[in-house]
Scaffold this active site. Sequence first.
Site, PDB file in Angstrom:
ATOM      1  N   THR A 214     -15.342   6.651 -36.929  1.00  0.00           N
ATOM      2  CA  THR A 214     -15.005   7.261 -35.649  1.00  0.00           C
ATOM      3  C   THR A 214     -14.652   6.106 -34.739  1.00  0.00           C
ATOM      4  O   THR A 214     -15.163   5.013 -34.940  1.00  0.00           O
ATOM      5  CB  THR A 214     -16.229   8.027 -35.093  1.00  0.00           C
ATOM      6  OG1 THR A 214     -16.524   9.135 -35.937  1.00  0.00           O
ATOM      7  CG2 THR A 214     -15.990   8.528 -33.684  1.00  0.00           C
ATOM      8  N   ARG A 242     -15.446  22.717 -39.879  1.00  0.00           N
ATOM      9  CA  ARG A 242     -16.596  21.912 -39.433  1.00  0.00           C
ATOM     10  C   ARG A 242     -16.222  21.018 -38.259  1.00  0.00           C
ATOM     11  O   ARG A 242     -15.192  20.356 -38.255  1.00  0.00           O
ATOM     12  CB  ARG A 242     -17.108  21.051 -40.597  1.00  0.00           C
ATOM     13  CG  ARG A 242     -18.300  20.154 -40.239  1.00  0.00           C
ATOM     14  CD  ARG A 242     -17.874  18.749 -39.906  1.00  0.00           C
ATOM     15  NE  ARG A 242     -19.036  17.854 -39.691  1.00  0.00           N
ATOM     16  CZ  ARG A 242     -18.948  16.622 -39.214  1.00  0.00           C
ATOM     17  NH1 ARG A 242     -17.770  16.120 -38.907  1.00  0.00           N
ATOM     18  NH2 ARG A 242     -20.027  15.890 -39.045  1.00  0.00           N
ATOM     19  N   ASP A 245     -20.152  15.771 -33.914  1.00  0.00           N
ATOM     20  CA  ASP A 245     -20.704  15.476 -32.586  1.00  0.00           C
ATOM     21  C   ASP A 245     -19.672  14.989 -31.580  1.00  0.00           C
ATOM     22  O   ASP A 245     -19.892  15.073 -30.372  1.00  0.00           O
ATOM     23  CB  ASP A 245     -21.802  14.416 -32.706  1.00  0.00           C
ATOM     24  CG  ASP A 245     -21.251  13.090 -33.236  1.00  0.00           C
ATOM     25  OD1 ASP A 245     -20.671  13.095 -34.336  1.00  0.00           O
ATOM     26  OD2 ASP A 245     -21.403  12.052 -32.568  1.00  0.00           O
TER      27      ASP A 245
END
Length: 348
Positions: A214, A242, A245
């Site tokens: 990320t 899906r 966060d």
Amino acid sequence: MKKLLLISCLFTLLLTCKNTPDTVEKSTATETTVNDFAIVIHGGAGTILKKNMSDEKEAQYKAKLEEAIKVGYDILKQGGSSLDAVEKTINVLEDSPLFNAGKGAVFTNEETIELDASIMDGKSLNAGASAGTKTVKNPINLARKIMEVSPHVMMAGHGAETYAKEQGLELVNQDYFKTENRLNSLKRVKEREANKEKTIAFYDDTIKDSKFGTVGCVALDKSGNLAAGTSTGGMTNKRFGRVGDVPIIGAGTYANNATCAVSGTGWGEFFIRATVAHDISALMEYKGLSLQEAANEVIQKKVPNLGGNGGIIAVDKNGDMVMDFNTAGMYRASMNDKGELYIGIYKE
């Protein structure tokens, strides 16, 4: 007697006046500015080991981290906003095939690319996020548009893409994001899944290049405003729409001028359950912990105790910077107001 008493009172008053500056100085010592402005970035945490990294590949990662952070640093140095610094820095990382965000994002089980991003303004506590987009070239730009133009905080899927088009953001074909390296990673995961080597194959840390890729950036500008942003392609082999966060404000991204700005990278399900980014801020605000103490409490204790892992980057209102992770490595870099650059990959 009265004369003596008057002299005594005057003497006491003089002593009190003399001590006042020292008392004030001591009471504000805890608010000492570390940096007038600062910036920190990450490019993902996970199983990043020196033995699996060629010198050439390591040099590529370091060069791109340096390029990205200097974009944001220059904006801050010239008096620009932390929001601009965060967005433009993340753009560089989204445009690089080295990271799991934008071009070079990981594949879903259906061999498509689904992208998430979020951004937050520490001054206003305004925030914007997008989830599951497939054609938006730079998802962090969409997140900022959602924050500043729309009345909403989060948009997802087709609706988010429609909004991006209405706002004039650049849209691309799915092929733009795809890389051979990420496709090969998906194939290896699927092979392991077929062989039942793991129940949940996309969490397999034994895969050589496995990591929670990320990208993120946090910044403090000269006006004292904090901002945080995060962008990702999620997890290899993810299914059923899906969402991790990253687009969840308070989980993967949070900024508050009263405390700090945080961007996370890790096993998203646990970062959501632990509300990682906001929890670090809350520990500072309600318990008076320092940024390092708060980060340590969440990343080294709370998340591992739940069964998750990953890392965060953060900067507080005084310009103190933290890069904390509980994995083998995390691509990261920081620059302070003196222009001092730090770049790290492995656990040191």
